[in-house]
Design a protein around this motif. Structure first.
Motif, PDB file in Angstrom:
ATOM      1  N   ALA A  97       0.825  -1.201   0.000  1.00 41.60           N
ATOM      2  CA  ALA A  97       0.000   0.000   0.000  1.00 41.60           C
ATOM      3  C   ALA A  97       0.861   1.253   0.000  1.00 41.60           C
ATOM      4  O   ALA A  97       0.534   2.237  -0.646  1.00 41.60           O
ATOM      5  CB  ALA A  97      -0.920  -0.015   1.204  1.00 41.60           C
ATOM      6  N   PRO A 124     -20.908  -1.907  -8.188  1.00 37.87           N
ATOM      7  CA  PRO A 124     -22.085  -2.345  -7.462  1.00 37.87           C
ATOM      8  C   PRO A 124     -22.248  -1.733  -6.073  1.00 37.87           C
ATOM      9  O   PRO A 124     -23.359  -1.599  -5.599  1.00 37.87           O
ATOM     10  CB  PRO A 124     -21.914  -3.869  -7.359  1.00 37.87           C
ATOM     11  N   SER A 125     -21.146  -1.363  -5.419  1.00 41.65           N
ATOM     12  CA  SER A 125     -21.286  -0.897  -4.039  1.00 41.65           C
ATOM     13  C   SER A 125     -21.582   0.593  -3.976  1.00 41.65           C
ATOM     14  O   SER A 125     -20.848   1.427  -4.501  1.00 41.65           O
ATOM     15  CB  SER A 125     -20.012  -1.223  -3.262  1.00 41.65           C
ATOM     16  N   SER A 181     -21.428   2.565  -1.426  1.00 42.43           N
ATOM     17  CA  SER A 181     -20.431   3.335  -0.675  1.00 42.43           C
ATOM     18  C   SER A 181     -19.237   3.656  -1.555  1.00 42.43           C
ATOM     19  O   SER A 181     -18.668   4.742  -1.476  1.00 42.43           O
ATOM     20  CB  SER A 181     -19.952   2.549   0.537  1.00 42.43           C
ATOM     21  N   THR A 182     -18.840   2.705  -2.401  1.00 44.28           N
ATOM     22  CA  THR A 182     -17.707   2.946  -3.281  1.00 44.28           C
ATOM     23  C   THR A 182     -18.041   4.062  -4.270  1.00 44.28           C
ATOM     24  O   THR A 182     -17.226   4.947  -4.525  1.00 44.28           O
ATOM     25  CB  THR A 182     -17.355   1.661  -4.049  1.00 44.28           C
ATOM     26  N   ALA A 214     -17.766   7.336  -2.559  1.00 46.10           N
ATOM     27  CA  ALA A 214     -16.383   7.727  -2.302  1.00 46.10           C
ATOM     28  C   ALA A 214     -15.751   8.296  -3.576  1.00 46.10           C
ATOM     29  O   ALA A 214     -15.034   9.292  -3.538  1.00 46.10           O
ATOM     30  CB  ALA A 214     -15.584   6.535  -1.790  1.00 46.10           C
ATOM     31  N   ARG A 251     -14.351  12.043  -3.988  1.00 38.30           N
ATOM     32  CA  ARG A 251     -12.920  12.233  -4.227  1.00 38.30           C
ATOM     33  C   ARG A 251     -12.640  12.866  -5.592  1.00 38.30           C
ATOM     34  O   ARG A 251     -11.516  13.248  -5.877  1.00 38.30           O
ATOM     35  CB  ARG A 251     -12.202  10.877  -4.202  1.00 38.30           C
ATOM     36  N   LEU A 290     -14.390  -1.842   3.225  1.00 42.46           N
ATOM     37  CA  LEU A 290     -14.798  -0.439   3.230  1.00 42.46           C
ATOM     38  C   LEU A 290     -13.853   0.403   4.067  1.00 42.46           C
ATOM     39  O   LEU A 290     -13.528   1.538   3.712  1.00 42.46           O
ATOM     40  CB  LEU A 290     -16.228  -0.311   3.761  1.00 42.46           C
ATOM     41  N   VAL A 338     -10.781   1.015   2.065  1.00 38.10           N
ATOM     42  CA  VAL A 338     -11.073   2.014   1.023  1.00 38.10           C
ATOM     43  C   VAL A 338     -11.125   3.399   1.646  1.00 38.10           C
ATOM     44  O   VAL A 338     -10.543   4.358   1.134  1.00 38.10           O
ATOM     45  CB  VAL A 338     -12.418   1.697   0.328  1.00 38.10           C
ATOM     46  N   PHE A 356      -7.277   4.243   2.904  1.00 35.20           N
ATOM     47  CA  PHE A 356      -6.188   4.335   1.921  1.00 35.20           C
ATOM     48  C   PHE A 356      -6.592   5.043   0.628  1.00 35.20           C
ATOM     49  O   PHE A 356      -5.755   5.590  -0.065  1.00 35.20           O
ATOM     50  CB  PHE A 356      -5.631   2.948   1.597  1.00 35.20           C
ATOM     51  N   TYR A 357      -7.896   5.025   0.304  1.00 41.16           N
ATOM     52  CA  TYR A 357      -8.312   5.745  -0.897  1.00 41.16           C
ATOM     53  C   TYR A 357      -8.905   7.106  -0.542  1.00 41.16           C
ATOM     54  O   TYR A 357      -8.445   8.139  -0.995  1.00 41.16           O
ATOM     55  CB  TYR A 357      -9.316   4.910  -1.698  1.00 41.16           C
ATOM     56  N   VAL A 387     -17.537  -4.465  -3.046  1.00 42.15           N
ATOM     57  CA  VAL A 387     -16.938  -3.218  -2.573  1.00 42.15           C
ATOM     58  C   VAL A 387     -15.919  -2.683  -3.579  1.00 42.15           C
ATOM     59  O   VAL A 387     -15.855  -1.491  -3.838  1.00 42.15           O
ATOM     60  CB  VAL A 387     -16.282  -3.428  -1.194  1.00 42.15           C
TER      61      VAL A 387
END
Lengths: 537, 342
Positions: A16, A253-254, A256-257, A260, A264, B154, B157, B160-161, B287
């Motif tokens: 990461a 599909p998510s 929440s993603t 985000a 962003r 989540l 994400v 880190f994102y 996710v």
């Protein structure tokens, strides 16, 4: 040593921590003014809207890659946002159209310069082939064509290359608007016929993967289940050339993603938000949320007339007074919509949807129950669809609480999405349920046709009323300007209020989130994103 | 065990697998038909009339008798076809061939990652019972099993994102402006390396880090636990005492005798965790928008998409047969006593 140190020491986060150098450019910097990134929770399962099984998300292809003869204009809403305008029909492939003197046919002149992507001119024969296909393929496209009284291939005539004529079965105000919905697309028939076989004369297999259109955007690539990439057709003649050159629609599909990514700034537009996200995201900087009431769509509580107690009008009125509307709207709808309760006692206009006269009043509800034949209450399952649990579950629980106060026990019954349609709409066997029908053509008579006429699909209450059925028949094709139209519609709404087979809760919003620099977003009744007018600033 | 008897074992195993695969075919066929719901009504769309629903039913072949449908299905299978999924509009075989590598790539990388941590951790914990390493092992195991993957996903994400901006946007297997590498194995990282395209490799690797870590955190627990328990047992056994008594050094005792003997149950667990996580990926896939096989199966199940469900179960059945075979072969390599007769 804590867990994080351990992870560091073992190199778990080493991967990461390498990422900063790999981070790609944000979408808008990578292609200035050029590429629009749309993220969607739904999957596109076909490039051909006429195919059986093609889902709603796939209409985005019919909207942006194909042209129709005509389209709808644009209007500005009271809050300054843009919406399509169902009252104004504008040219797309046709440059003009004319109603015959007897009112029984309409002649369209095609734009002479309009071409398909392969450069062939768009001819009346292409329109005829495409319309024949839509009315004979069966399933949803055929049903939608029927709504505009377009039922048989014999109705369509290619007079010459540039002149196309529709012979009417009846005079109907719905015919012209029905030509502007996503279904009656014009396909490059010469090319399509090359791929037709004896088993598949309509080239369904070929067009499923390979669109042959004349629309504003070509399909650059389609990775099923992942993304679809549109690239601009610079020779488009259907309207003003779109500002963006490419549009990438990624499937994420998510929820929440998706949220985000928009916050962003890695994506530009996220259509069809959950009400909760819409409410919260509208408070974020750099993000715009545009909410437009979905036309002709109402979230309702359905009372099934086959269930003995609901045959009693006092019981129905009691239920309509025992629903905690306000709380439902706040907790299930996150206030993303238009309230449809607490209206005046009289029906004064033909606006639809409009608030019904009921509001939360438990004392009155108890009184009504006492007058009914079911003083001691009863038990009835309250059915909700798991596919729509997002609003149906909280709404269901609150209704359950309200009904408990008038001695109606309503255990929640959750029905899987695949069964919902069969149970609720086809078999119409759910005594008490929630329902969310919305009509594409924005007329009250059209809504009543589907939802209040006995036997019709969205009449999940098995409601039957001879007067409503007569009024629907009279008004469905009648022009809105007809002096008889308004009184008839008002009468229909009055009966619907009095009999309440469907108790309206609220008219939902279609919420779309976008970055500040996206301009030109327009609401459409088909709820898919029209990328043609969008701009990046 | 020599090569020829090993080959014989493989052949025999494959033959033995036939009846179970046939069973799987019959059972999934019947089970999908027993699912509640009417796919014809579902796929005919919201505004469909009764006639158009019937038309869709005919198109889908659902108006035929069960026996007839089964016969047609067997015919398709014999020709190597898995039918067409209605919900995605793609041939099932094509879809599985595209999605299985995505899931396998993610699961294998995650397992590799978790083995690299879990096995040393387990061994260390077993050799130093009740020390801080042992406590740490316990903590990791408890945290790993108790955190649901979608939550870890989540959270990663978010950190880190969303907050740090280190990880790329969780948009699937590859960056939005990059193109997938030429298809060879279907593993993007491997394909990119094979094509010598380092940039695509980096893009694909960057996308896989967070989902792989999420999944690794989840699979870490059973592996670490099993390693620790099995190591403890072996270390307490007679032959280790004998080895120590004979004056062998610690490294030889641990590495050569104890570790090898402790590996058998760990490999079994590994096989189980692998097969389990291929299916349990669904939430991670959702996710991270990972186009894997798990979410495909779930979506298909929800809408009673018969061909897709059958194709998925059959693929998994075949995969498990091969996986078990592979594990048995690994057994024979770790422990020469394990033969096919044993």
């Amino acid at each position: 040593m804590n867990r994080r140190d351990f992870l560091k020491s073992t190199g778990l986060v080493a991967g990461a921590s390498l990422l900063p150098i790999l981070k790609h450019l944000p979408a808008n910097a990578a292609a200035p003014g050029g590429t629009l990134v749309v993220i969607s929770g739904q999957t596109i399962n076909s490039l051909d809207i006429h195919r059986s099984g093609t889902n709603r998300a796939s209409y985005v292809v019919a909207v942006n890659a194909y042209d129709r003869l005509v389209g709808f204009g644009t209007k500005t809403m009271p809050d300054g946002s843009l919406s399509y305008d169902y009252e104004r029909i504008v040219p797309e492939l046709a440059e003009s159209w004319e109603l015959a003197e007897d009112g029984m046919s309409m002649t369209f002149k095609l734009k002479p310069e309009a071409t398909f992507w392969d450069g062939k001119p768009v001819r009346a024969q292409d329109v005829k082939w495409s319309f024949d296909r839509a009315v004979s393929v069966g399933g949803f496209p055929t049903v939608q064509m029927e709504a505009g009284s377009l039922e048989k291939p014999e109705q369509f005539e290619a007079v010459d290359d540039r002149t196309f004529k529709i012979h009417f079965l009846r005079k109907s105000k719905l015919t012209l608007p029905d030509l502007a919905v996503p279904v009656p697309i014009v396909i490059n028939s010469e090319e399509a016929k090359k791929h037709a076989t004896a088993d598949d004369p309509l080239a369904l297999e070929y067009l499923h993967r390979t669109p042959l259109g004349s629309g504003a955007f070509k399909i650059e690539r389609w990775d099923a289940g992942q993304q679809i990439v549109f690239s601009r057709n610079d020779d488009w003649k259907g309207g003003a050339l779109p500002a963006v050159e490419r549009v990438i629609v990624r499937e994420l599909p998510s929820q929440s993603t998706r949220r985000a990514l928009i916050e962003r700034g890695d994506a530009h537009v996220s259509p069809d938000l959950a009400a909760k996200d819409a409410k919260e995201m509208s408070a974020k900087p750099n993000v715009k949320v545009v909410g437009t009431p979905v036309e002709n769509c109402i979230y309702v509580v359905g009372l099934n007339f086959q269930f003995e107690p609901f045959k009693d009008k006092n019981v129905r009125h009691a239920v309509a007074h025992a629903i905690p509307y306000e709380e439902i709207f706040k907790n299930a709808g996150y206030e993303r919509g238009v309230p449809l309760w607490g209206g005046g006692p009289e029906v004064t206009d033909t606006a639809w949807p409009q608030p019904f006269r009921y509001s939360t009043d438990y004392d009155k509800a108890k009184e009504l129950m006492a007058m009914s034949g079911h003083k001691d209450g009863f038990e009835v399952p309250l059915s909700i669809s798991l596919d729509l649990a997002e609003w149906m579950e909280p709404a269901g629980l609150l209704i359950q609480e309200g009904l408990a106060r008038i001695n109606i026990k309503a255990p929640i019954e959750k029905i899987p999405g695949a069964n919902w349609r069969t149970a609720c709409l086809v078999e119409k066997r759910l005594p008490l349920h929630l329902e969310n029908f919305g009509g594409w053509l924005n007329y009250p008579c059209y809504y009543f046709f589907w939802a209040y006429v006995n036997g019709h699909l969205f009449n999940s209450s098995n409601y039957e009323n001879a007067e409503i059925e007569r009024l629907v028949e009279e008004t469905l094709h009648m022009p809105v300007e007809d002096p008889e139209y308004a009184p008839k519609i008002r009468r229909m709404i009055e009966i619907a209020q009095e009999d309440v087979p469907r108790i309206p809760l609220w008219q939902p919003y279609l919420d779309t989130a976008m970055r500040e620099n996206v301009e030109g977003y327009e609401y459409w009744f088909h709820r898919q994103l029209d990328v043609r007018p969008l701009k990046l600033t | 065990m020599d090569t020829s008897s090993r080959l014989r074992m493989i052949l025999q195993r494959l033959l033995q697998a036939f009846p179970s695969i046939l069973g799987v075919i019959i059972v999934t066929f019947l089970l999908t038909r027993a699912l509640p719901g009417d796919p014809a009504a579902y796929f005919a769309g919201p505004a469909a009339s009764a006639a158009s629903i019937e038309e869709v039913r005919r198109n889908l072949g659902l108006d035929r008798s069960l026996a007839e449908q089964f016969w047609l299905y067997l015919g398709d299978l014999a020709r190597g076809e898995l039918g067409q999924s209605i919900s995605t509009g793609q041939p099932v075989l094509e879809e599985v061939a595209r999605r299985l590598p995505a899931s396998l790539e993610l699961t294998l990388i995650a397992l590799l990652l978790s083995c690299c941590i879990a096995i040393p951790l387990g061994v260390l914990a077993a050799t130093r019972p009740n020390s801080w390493v042992d406590q740490l092992c316990r903590f990791v195991v408890t945290a790993g099993v108790s955190l649901p993957t979608f939550f870890t996903g989540l959270l990663l994400v978010f950190v880190f994102y969303y907050v740090l901006g280190w990880a790329p946007a969780p948009m699937g297997r590859i960056d939005i402006f990059a193109l997938p590498p030429p298809h060879f194995t279907g593993f993007y990282t491997v394909d990119a390396l094979l094509a010598g395209d380092l940039e695509t490799f980096r893009a694909a690797a960057a996308q896989i880090v967070l989902p792989a870590v999420t999944l690794a955190l989840f699979t870490l627990a059973p592996l670490a636990r099993m390693t620790r328990a099995s190591m403890l047992q072996v270390l307490g056994s007679d032959f280790i005492r004998t080895a120590r008594a004979s004056g062998l050094n610690r490294r030889a005792v641990l590495g050569k005798y104890a570790f090898r003997n402790a590996m058998l149950p760990v490999v079994t667990t590994l096989g189980m965790v692998f097969s389990f996580s291929l299916g349990a990926n669904v939430l991670v896939e959702k996710v991270f928008a990972w186009p894997g096989i798990g979410s495909y199966a779930v979506e298909a199940l929800v809408v009673s998409d018969y061909a897709a469900v059958q194709g998925f179960v059959l693929t998994m059945a075949i995969l498990f047969v091969l996986l078990n075979l592979a594990i048995d072969i690994v057994y024979t390599m770790i422990d020469p006593r394990v033969g096919m007769e044993a």
